[in-house]
Design a protein around this motif. Structure first.
Motif, PDB file in Angstrom:
ATOM      1  N   ASP A 119      -9.052  41.447  36.546  1.00  0.00           N
ATOM      2  CA  ASP A 119      -9.453  41.916  35.220  1.00  0.00           C
ATOM      3  C   ASP A 119      -8.455  42.946  34.693  1.00  0.00           C
ATOM      4  OD1 ASP A 119     -11.724  40.333  35.171  1.00  0.00           O
ATOM      5  OD2 ASP A 119     -13.054  41.921  35.874  1.00  0.00           O
ATOM      6  N   THR A 120      -8.021  43.848  35.570  1.00  0.00           N
ATOM      7  CA  THR A 120      -7.115  44.923  35.168  1.00  0.00           C
ATOM      8  C   THR A 120      -5.668  44.458  35.090  1.00  0.00           C
ATOM      9  OG1 THR A 120      -8.588  46.479  36.290  1.00  0.00           O
ATOM     10  CG2 THR A 120      -6.421  47.299  35.685  1.00  0.00           C
ATOM     11  N   HIS A 121      -5.284  43.536  35.967  1.00  0.00           N
ATOM     12  CA  HIS A 121      -3.890  43.091  36.051  1.00  0.00           C
ATOM     13  C   HIS A 121      -3.815  41.564  36.009  1.00  0.00           C
ATOM     14  CE1 HIS A 121      -3.032  47.222  37.128  1.00  0.00           C
ATOM     15  NE2 HIS A 121      -3.860  47.129  38.143  1.00  0.00           N
ATOM     16  N   PRO A 122      -4.231  40.948  34.918  1.00  0.00           N
ATOM     17  CA  PRO A 122      -4.244  39.477  34.869  1.00  0.00           C
ATOM     18  C   PRO A 122      -2.869  38.849  35.043  1.00  0.00           C
ATOM     19  CG  PRO A 122      -4.562  40.417  32.671  1.00  0.00           C
ATOM     20  CD  PRO A 122      -4.683  41.550  33.644  1.00  0.00           C
ATOM     21  N   GLU A 123      -1.816  39.598  34.723  1.00  0.00           N
ATOM     22  CA  GLU A 123      -0.465  39.052  34.856  1.00  0.00           C
ATOM     23  C   GLU A 123      -0.095  38.750  36.305  1.00  0.00           C
ATOM     24  OE1 GLU A 123      -0.129  43.388  35.684  1.00  0.00           O
ATOM     25  OE2 GLU A 123      -1.230  42.186  34.222  1.00  0.00           O
ATOM     26  N   MET A 124      -0.808  39.369  37.266  1.00  0.00           N
ATOM     27  CA  MET A 124      -0.481  39.150  38.670  1.00  0.00           C
ATOM     28  C   MET A 124      -0.828  37.732  39.120  1.00  0.00           C
ATOM     29  SD  MET A 124       1.183  41.706  39.694  1.00  0.00           S
ATOM     30  CE  MET A 124       1.345  41.038  41.347  1.00  0.00           C
ATOM     31  N   ALA A 125      -1.808  37.104  38.481  1.00  0.00           N
ATOM     32  CA  ALA A 125      -2.127  35.719  38.847  1.00  0.00           C
ATOM     33  C   ALA A 125      -0.926  34.826  38.599  1.00  0.00           C
ATOM     34  CB  ALA A 125      -3.343  35.232  38.053  1.00  0.00           C
ATOM     35  N   ARG A 126      -0.289  34.980  37.443  1.00  0.00           N
ATOM     36  CA  ARG A 126       0.908  34.197  37.133  1.00  0.00           C
ATOM     37  C   ARG A 126       2.030  34.542  38.089  1.00  0.00           C
ATOM     38  NH1 ARG A 126       3.489  34.519  31.209  1.00  0.00           N
ATOM     39  NH2 ARG A 126       1.723  33.144  30.753  1.00  0.00           N
ATOM     40  N   ARG A 163     -12.991  34.140  37.037  1.00  0.00           N
ATOM     41  CA  ARG A 163     -11.783  34.791  36.546  1.00  0.00           C
ATOM     42  C   ARG A 163     -10.538  34.003  36.913  1.00  0.00           C
ATOM     43  NH1 ARG A 163     -15.849  37.754  36.450  1.00  0.00           N
ATOM     44  NH2 ARG A 163     -16.008  39.691  35.239  1.00  0.00           N
ATOM     45  N   LEU A 164     -10.502  33.512  38.139  1.00  0.00           N
ATOM     46  CA  LEU A 164      -9.375  32.681  38.543  1.00  0.00           C
ATOM     47  C   LEU A 164      -9.299  31.417  37.692  1.00  0.00           C
ATOM     48  CD1 LEU A 164      -9.747  33.048  42.402  1.00  0.00           C
ATOM     49  CD2 LEU A 164      -7.735  33.736  41.088  1.00  0.00           C
ATOM     50  N   LYS A 165     -10.433  30.817  37.427  1.00  0.00           N
ATOM     51  CA  LYS A 165     -10.465  29.604  36.607  1.00  0.00           C
ATOM     52  C   LYS A 165      -9.947  29.891  35.201  1.00  0.00           C
ATOM     53  CE  LYS A 165     -12.204  25.342  35.785  1.00  0.00           C
ATOM     54  NZ  LYS A 165     -11.919  24.131  36.558  1.00  0.00           N
ATOM     55  N   ARG A 166     -10.373  31.011  34.642  1.00  0.00           N
ATOM     56  CA  ARG A 166      -9.939  31.355  33.292  1.00  0.00           C
ATOM     57  C   ARG A 166      -8.441  31.626  33.237  1.00  0.00           C
ATOM     58  NH1 ARG A 166     -12.871  35.578  32.716  1.00  0.00           N
ATOM     59  NH2 ARG A 166     -11.262  37.164  32.962  1.00  0.00           N
ATOM     60  N   LEU A 167      -7.901  32.261  34.259  1.00  0.00           N
ATOM     61  CA  LEU A 167      -6.490  32.637  34.258  1.00  0.00           C
ATOM     62  C   LEU A 167      -5.561  31.502  34.656  1.00  0.00           C
ATOM     63  CD1 LEU A 167      -6.772  36.166  35.930  1.00  0.00           C
ATOM     64  CD2 LEU A 167      -6.065  35.709  33.568  1.00  0.00           C
ATOM     65  N   THR A 168      -6.028  30.606  35.531  1.00  0.00           N
ATOM     66  CA  THR A 168      -5.117  29.626  36.128  1.00  0.00           C
ATOM     67  C   THR A 168      -5.575  28.181  35.999  1.00  0.00           C
ATOM     68  OG1 THR A 168      -6.123  29.565  38.349  1.00  0.00           O
ATOM     69  CG2 THR A 168      -4.602  31.382  37.881  1.00  0.00           C
ATOM     70  N   GLY A 169      -6.814  27.951  35.586  1.00  0.00           N
ATOM     71  CA  GLY A 169      -7.330  26.594  35.540  1.00  0.00           C
ATOM     72  C   GLY A 169      -7.939  26.119  36.838  1.00  0.00           C
ATOM     73  N   SER A 170      -8.000  26.997  37.852  1.00  0.00           N
ATOM     74  CA  SER A 170      -8.532  26.643  39.164  1.00  0.00           C
ATOM     75  C   SER A 170      -9.314  27.823  39.719  1.00  0.00           C
ATOM     76  CB  SER A 170      -7.389  26.287  40.120  1.00  0.00           C
ATOM     77  OG  SER A 170      -7.826  26.276  41.469  1.00  0.00           O
ATOM     78  N   ILE A 171     -10.295  27.565  40.568  1.00  0.00           N
ATOM     79  CA  ILE A 171     -11.038  28.650  41.222  1.00  0.00           C
ATOM     80  C   ILE A 171     -10.259  29.247  42.379  1.00  0.00           C
ATOM     81  CG2 ILE A 171     -13.278  27.719  40.530  1.00  0.00           C
ATOM     82  CD1 ILE A 171     -13.630  26.739  43.455  1.00  0.00           C
ATOM     83  N   GLY A 172      -9.050  28.766  42.605  1.00  0.00           N
ATOM     84  CA  GLY A 172      -8.229  29.271  43.703  1.00  0.00           C
ATOM     85  C   GLY A 172      -8.334  28.370  44.916  1.00  0.00           C
TER      86      GLY A 172
END
Length: 266
Positions: A119-126, A163-172
């Motif tokens: 939530d705080t650092h969404p750029e880290m998923a990418r 959150r993972l789904k929203r950021l990446t399209g997958s639940i991880g």
């Protein structure tokens, strides 16, 4: 045993990450008692970000490995590969330094991210996915998930998955329980319900969250790691940044490749 990092290398790493050696900046996955208290997180990694690739439309989804148990502690013992897995929380500058160090050695890792951190650092998923690393779920708030009611435990798992789904399209690709080395039967069932065929545990605990110093982290990992090992480490600790080069160098010397957990089991 691998040579511990030199003072010059530690200084360079810390300077690049803006760190002071020995500072604990994220909560460790203590199995009992109180975990190390996290320091305040920062809104950004600081400084201009490198140009990033586009986030994949759909990041890798969880996979079932029929030869593996529902709760995985290690991979095959007959191949010279190991998985370094990281609790994803804390100052993103430390996380970025660790990822860069792994990539410099041609290694790929597995990051189990905490939902509030995303939530705080969404750029880290990418950043994690673009580096070729696995990204998974380590609950929404990193509380003792095994002690929660069914409703609350499910909310912790689904909160981070959403959150993972929203950021990446997958639940991880993976789920790991928080504040425990292994999931309770209830949490294991709930993770499966959310979409994770396996729970990811580990067979080597670096204990880096206790801030024992980089040489101690290096010794602990290298004394226990072997073919197929899954190693538990953490973002957020300067000791881990300082220990990683020596760990990777010794793994290379032994002919052990550091790969994602997905590759370890494939």
């Amino acid at each position: 045993m691998g040579r511990v990092t030199t003072t010059d290398r530690r200084t360079a790493l810390f300077a690049g990450a803006g760190l002071v050696a020995g500072g604990a900046l994220a909560a460790g996955c203590a199995t009992s008692g109180s975990a190390a208290a996290p320091a305040a997180t920062h809104a950004s990694a600081g400084g201009p970000a490198p140009a990033a690739k586009a986030t994949p439309l759909t990041a890798p989804a969880p996979r079932a490995f029929p030869q593996q148990p529902a709760q995985i502690t290690h991979g095959p013992r007959d191949h010279p590969r190991i998985a370094l897995t990281f609790h994803g929380q804390g100052d993103p500058k430390i996380a970025t330094a660790l990822l860069a160090e792994a990539e410099k050695h041609g290694a790929h890792v597995t990051v189990l991210a905490v939902g509030t951190w995303l939530d705080t650092h969404p750029e880290m998923a990418r950043r994690i996915l673009d580096g070729g690393h696995d990204l998974g779920n380590h609950t929404q708030r990193h509380i003792a998930v095994n002690t929660l009611s069914e409703t609350d435990a499910l909310a912790e798992i689904t909160g981070c998955a959403d959150r993972l789904k929203r950021l990446t399209g997958s639940i991880g690709t993976w789920f790991r329980p928080s504040r425990a080395p292994a999931a309770s039967p209830l949490v294991q069932r709930l993770a499966h319900r959310v979409g994770y065929p396996h729970v990811l545990s580990y067979d080597v605990d670096s204990l880096d969250f206790t801030s024992p110093g980089a040489p101690a982290v290096t010794r602990k990992v290298l004394a226990e790691v072997r073919n197929g090992s899954v190693v538990s480490m953490h973002f957020g600790y300067a000791d881990t940044v300082a220990a990683l080069p020596a760990v990777l160098e010794e793994l290379d010397r032994r002919g052990l490749r550091a790969v994602t957990t997905t590759e370890l089991l494939s």
